[in-house]
Design an enzyme around this catalytic site. Sequence first.
Site, PDB file in Angstrom:
ATOM      1  N   HIS A  12     109.955 -33.573-100.950  1.00 21.56           N
ATOM      2  CA  HIS A  12     109.739 -33.348 -99.512  1.00 21.56           C
ATOM      3  C   HIS A  12     109.537 -34.658 -98.744  1.00 21.56           C
ATOM      4  O   HIS A  12     108.839 -34.678 -97.716  1.00 21.56           O
ATOM      5  CB  HIS A  12     108.568 -32.383 -99.305  1.00 21.56           C
ATOM      6  CG  HIS A  12     107.243 -32.862 -99.877  1.00 21.56           C
ATOM      7  ND1 HIS A  12     106.362 -32.026-100.525  1.00 21.56           N
ATOM      8  CD2 HIS A  12     106.648 -34.089 -99.878  1.00 21.56           C
ATOM      9  CE1 HIS A  12     105.288 -32.713-100.896  1.00 21.56           C
ATOM     10  NE2 HIS A  12     105.438 -33.971-100.512  1.00 21.56           N
ATOM     11  N   HIS A  59      99.257 -32.762 -96.384  1.00 16.77           N
ATOM     12  CA  HIS A  59      98.935 -34.194 -96.485  1.00 16.77           C
ATOM     13  C   HIS A  59      98.031 -34.663 -95.344  1.00 16.77           C
ATOM     14  O   HIS A  59      98.100 -35.812 -94.926  1.00 16.77           O
ATOM     15  CB  HIS A  59     100.206 -35.039 -96.448  1.00 16.77           C
ATOM     16  CG  HIS A  59     101.209 -34.753 -97.508  1.00 16.77           C
ATOM     17  ND1 HIS A  59     101.939 -33.602 -97.562  1.00 16.77           N
ATOM     18  CD2 HIS A  59     101.636 -35.511 -98.552  1.00 16.77           C
ATOM     19  CE1 HIS A  59     102.768 -33.644 -98.589  1.00 16.77           C
ATOM     20  NE2 HIS A  59     102.601 -34.780 -99.210  1.00 16.77           N
ATOM     21  N   GLU A 239     102.195 -33.873-107.351  1.00 14.81           N
ATOM     22  CA  GLU A 239     102.791 -32.763-106.580  1.00 14.81           C
ATOM     23  C   GLU A 239     103.604 -31.837-107.482  1.00 14.81           C
ATOM     24  O   GLU A 239     103.971 -30.735-107.079  1.00 14.81           O
ATOM     25  CB  GLU A 239     103.669 -33.320-105.452  1.00 14.81           C
ATOM     26  CG  GLU A 239     102.837 -34.002-104.378  1.00 14.81           C
ATOM     27  CD  GLU A 239     103.646 -34.683-103.291  1.00 14.81           C
ATOM     28  OE1 GLU A 239     103.072 -35.007-102.245  1.00 14.81           O
ATOM     29  OE2 GLU A 239     104.868 -34.918-103.487  1.00 14.81           O
TER      30      GLU A 239
END
Length: 286
Positions: A12, A59, A239
Amino acid sequence: MSRIIGGVATTHVPSIGKAIADKKQNDPYWKPFFAGFDYVHSWLGREKPDIAVVFYNDHGLNFFLDKMPTFAVGAAAEYRNEDEGWGIPVSRAAAGDPALSWHIINALVADEFDVTMCQEMLIDHAVTIPMALMWPGGDWPVKIVPISINTVQHPLPSLKRCLNLGRAVGRAIKSYPADLRVMIVGTGGLSHQLDGKRAGFINKEFDQLCMDRLPSDPETLTRYSIHDLVEESGAQGVEFLNWMAMRGALTGHVREVHRNYHIPISNTAAATIVLENSEEPARKAA
Ligand code: DHB
Ligand code: FE
């Protein structure tokens, strides 16, 4: 009853949003990455999911270090993005399905996953970039259920816990009475580290091992502790927890149908994988 048709996991990296805005998909730097989505587009065109359940990590747009849920499930009718400071355009909003969200939340709590429930939730690049990659025209034909996993502030949940969270989400989807075609998304990874002495760290060998094991033997990967995972894949490579949860939600027979791996996109080993899920075992060739 709802059906889980399969899963997509993808990086991402925010700068992908800038490349899309600047129409750089065919530039030599970007092409090996974007070309990896041709298959994803044809798969989505064929499979036509109604819903995407998205495992991702926030985030700092919706959750910050002051309050950091380990697992949070969105239960909103709409999820907006805001300027995150990456110099990328603010994304369109994604539509939610509150009824399905509440069904999943109820099932998870009954299953002893005491999640944070969010009737308002901003989605950051970890949701919007994968959506823009999967549906590049800007028309997103699915409603989403975002499920955020803390990969930012230690202590983080273990690989095993995330695999089991995914399994519980998979059971919840399968018990949902509406006749929906549900895909599962896991975002982020693979190996990368953005900060500290090891900034720029990438571990191709470990990434390959994770991708090789994920479809048919995710359990093997649960022997890595979170600290092992940081060491092997980088501080942000954790992640991969989102990939594990995605895999856990595929509760039937799982088959890898596509994989793309490219180093680097920004600071990251960029990977995309498509897994099909079926309730019937795959038929052997005659
Ligand atoms: C990058 C990667 C990420 O996972 C992220 O959330 C932000 C930036 C990068 O490689 O630039
Ligand atoms: Fe990230």
